[in-house]
Design a protein around this motif. Sequence first.
Motif, PDB file in Angstrom:
ATOM      1  N   ILE A   7       0.763  -1.211   0.036  1.00 33.99           N
ATOM      2  CA  ILE A   7       0.196  -0.019  -0.051  1.00 33.99           C
ATOM      3  C   ILE A   7       0.878   1.171  -0.086  1.00 33.99           C
ATOM      4  N   VAL A  43      -0.530  -3.679  -6.619  1.00 33.56           N
ATOM      5  CA  VAL A  43      -1.827  -3.922  -6.006  1.00 33.56           C
ATOM      6  C   VAL A  43      -2.230  -5.166  -6.679  1.00 33.56           C
ATOM      7  N   SER A  45      -6.250   9.406  -5.295  1.00 34.03           N
ATOM      8  CA  SER A  45      -5.887   8.543  -5.996  1.00 34.03           C
ATOM      9  C   SER A  45      -5.901   7.024  -5.857  1.00 34.03           C
ATOM     10  N   LEU A  46      -5.176   6.644  -4.067  1.00 31.63           N
ATOM     11  CA  LEU A  46      -4.937   5.757  -3.988  1.00 31.63           C
ATOM     12  C   LEU A  46      -6.696   5.069  -3.438  1.00 31.63           C
ATOM     13  N   ASN A  47      -7.139   5.605  -2.451  1.00 33.51           N
ATOM     14  CA  ASN A  47      -8.413   5.325  -2.765  1.00 33.51           C
ATOM     15  C   ASN A  47      -9.584   5.039  -4.042  1.00 33.51           C
ATOM     16  N   VAL A  89       2.713   1.598  -3.756  1.00 37.95           N
ATOM     17  CA  VAL A  89       1.816   2.436  -4.894  1.00 37.95           C
ATOM     18  C   VAL A  89       1.081   3.330  -4.099  1.00 37.95           C
ATOM     19  N   PHE A  90       1.104   3.516  -2.740  1.00 43.91           N
ATOM     20  CA  PHE A  90       0.493   5.220  -2.536  1.00 43.91           C
ATOM     21  C   PHE A  90       1.499   6.316  -3.006  1.00 43.91           C
ATOM     22  N   LEU A 113      -7.682   1.674  -5.035  1.00 38.02           N
ATOM     23  CA  LEU A 113      -8.414  -0.037  -3.809  1.00 38.02           C
ATOM     24  C   LEU A 113      -9.562  -0.062  -4.075  1.00 38.02           C
ATOM     25  N   LEU A 146       1.368   6.576  -6.515  1.00 31.05           N
ATOM     26  CA  LEU A 146       0.599   8.025  -7.281  1.00 31.05           C
ATOM     27  C   LEU A 146       0.893   9.294  -6.858  1.00 31.05           C
ATOM     28  N   VAL A 149      -3.379  10.559  -1.862  1.00 29.04           N
ATOM     29  CA  VAL A 149      -5.022   9.944  -0.742  1.00 29.04           C
ATOM     30  C   VAL A 149      -5.882   9.616  -1.379  1.00 29.04           C
TER      31      VAL A 149
END
Length: 335
Positions: A63, A216, A76-78, A66-67, A81, A70, A74
Motif C-alpha cells: 500500500i 496492486v 488516487s490511492l482510495n 502504491v501510494f 484500491l 501515485l 490519498v
Amino acid sequence: MPGVLKSLSSSHLKYVSLGVLVLQTTSLVLTMRYSRTLQSEGLVYLASSAVVSAELLKIAACIVLVFRDLSFSVHSLNQVLKEEIFNSPLIMLKLAVPSGIYTLQNNLLYVALSNLDAATYQVTYQLKILTTALFSVSMLGKRLGVYQWLSLVILMMGIVLVQWPVEGMSKTSQKDLSASSQLTGLLAVLLACFSSGFAGVYFEKILKDSKQSIWVRNIQLGLFGLIFGLVGVFLFDRSKVLEMGFFQGYNNLTWTVVTLQALGGLIIAAVIKYADNILKGFATSISIILSTLISYFLLKDFSPTSVFFIGAMLVIAATFLYGFEGSSAICSRKE
C-alpha cells in the motif's frame, strides 16, 4: 555524461538488489531454522500465526509503494484500491488460486525448516526451478533450449545426491534429525516446490494480461492470503490461540522472520526489474554457500559430506546454466 550517470545508477541498483536478495534469502532460512528448532528459551511461536502476520506486513508495504507511485495522493490511492478490490470480482477470484497456494507454501516452509537443516533445505528447494520450467512449458507455451533441459537434468542429479543417505552422518545430525523428521521435511519442501512453480507461473499469466502494477496485485494476493492464513490458524491452532494468544512465543527474532518473509516477494520483484537471470543465479549460489557455512560453523546442526558437496555444486552449476541460456535467448530476441 547523463548517459554515463544513468548507466552507473542502473549498475549500482542491479548489484544492490542482488546483495539484498542474498541477505534476505540467507537470513530468512537461518533465522527461521533457528527460531523453530534451536532457540532454547520460551514458547515456540505458531507457524500459522507467523504466516498471517507476514501477509499483513506485506499488504501494508505494498500500500505504501502504491501510494508512492501515485505521488502520495490519498484520493488516487482510495480510487485504485476501490476499483481493483471491490469492483473487480473476476480478477479477485482469479487471484484466489495462487494466493491459496502461496499460503500453503509459506506454511510448508516452516514445516521443512523445522525438520531439515538450512543447507539441505536451501539446495533441495532449488527444485522449484524444475517445477517452474515444466509449468511454464505446459501453461504458457514457453520453449526451453537444449542447455536449459540439460541444466534441469543436472539439477535433479544434484538434489538426489544432496538427499542421498550416507552412513557417516555426524552425531549432531543423528541426534537432531530423525529419519522420520527428515522425510517430513523433504516431503514439505517437495510440495512447496510444486506449489511455488504452479503459483508463480499462474501469477505470471495473470500479470501478462493485466495493466495494473505488481504492487496492486500483491495487495490482492495478500488479502486472500490473509483470509486463507486465518482459516489455517482456525483449523490447526485454534485451541492454542484461545489458550495462549495469537502472538504466543513472539519475540524480536520472530518478528525478524515475519519481516523477512513479508519482504521476500518485494525484493524478488526488484531483482527482476534491475538484474538478470545470471546474476540472480549467482545470488542463489552465494546464499546456498553462506547457509552451509553458517549452519556448520555457527548453528552446528549440519556436517557436510563429500556427497552433499558434489550435489550442491551440481545444483549451483545447473542454476547458472539455466539462467545463462535464458538470458542469452532474451538478448538474441532483443537484437
